[in-house]
Motif scaffolding. Structure first.
Motif: not given
Length: 225
Positions: A144-155, A176-177, A179-185
């Motif tokens: 999840y952390f890696g996925n969040f990072m890569l979409w932050c990178g695209i942003t 990214p926001l 995604l973070l909410a989704l992964f946290s849930a």
């Protein structure tokens, strides 16, 4: 959704006409297409090995549940792609934002990929055990952390184009926001039954209880165990 969103950039590159695209647009599209291909390959391989995903058995067991799942998945795909889609029209040549975003993307993709490989290897060698090695010793969900990072990178790589319009930048940040909410849930067990399934398998294991207490849900503990 990711393949469709990246197609206007991927097709010219594959056909040898990538030079006609603005550099940042081409890089952003290629980054998204690469991750989409990696995701599709990984999910296909996992389904071939397992035959099903226990986390989704209940959801997909009814027509209404299946329809809801695929509708939400489509909306999630579109929302996630917003930084690229909204930046496409204004994306220009390579800037420091492009370079910084590419670095964040590359690190995120590497973390997600290594986490996936480590878990598959662990499950193969330790059937029935919970994975707490490698990146999984630093985060309960390093993928999840890696996925969040890569979409932050695209942003980040699309910021110059997105910043031309405040509303465009605001919408893009939903990617990214959300995604973070989704992964946290998901990590907390409020969206799927993954936490309950893990508790049923390992809940009586003292080492698993220590793992839950000492290892962060998503953002890794970089120093110490």
């Amino acid at each position: 959704a990711f393949a469709v969103a990246a197609a206007p950039e991927i097709l010219p590159i594959l056909l040898g006409d990538g030079g006609s695209l603005p550099a940042t647009r081409a890089i952003s599209g290629a980054a998204m297409g690469l991750w989409g291909a990696k995701l599709a390959s990984f999910l296909f391989y996992r389904v071939l090995r397992r035959g099903h995903d226990a986390r989704l058995d209940g959801t997909l067991s009814t027509a209404a549940g299946a329809a809801s799942f695929w509708t939400v998945s489509l909306l999630w795909g579109v929302l996630t792609c917003l930084p690229h889609l909204l930046g496409r029209g204004e994306a220009g040549e390579v800037t420091s934002w492009t370079i910084a975003g590419s670095v964040v993307y590359a690190v995120g993709l590497a973390v997600e990929t290594v986490a996936d490989v480590q878990k598959m290897s662990f499950k193969k060698n330790h059937p029935g055990g919970f994975c707490n090695v490698g990146l999984w010793s630093k985060s309960q969900h390093p993928n999840y952390f890696g996925n969040f990072m890569l979409w932050c990178g695209i942003t980040i790589m699309n910021v110059p184009a997105l910043a031309a319009s405040p509303w465009r930048l605001g919408l893009a940040l939903l990617s990214p926001l959300s995604l973070l909410a989704l992964f946290s849930a998901q990590a907390e067990g409020s969206m799927t039954n993954a936490v309950d399934l893990a508790a049923g398998r390992f809940g009586k294991d003292p080492e698993y209880q220590k793992y839950l207490e000492n290892v962060p849900l998503i953002f890794p503990k970089l120093f110490g165990r």
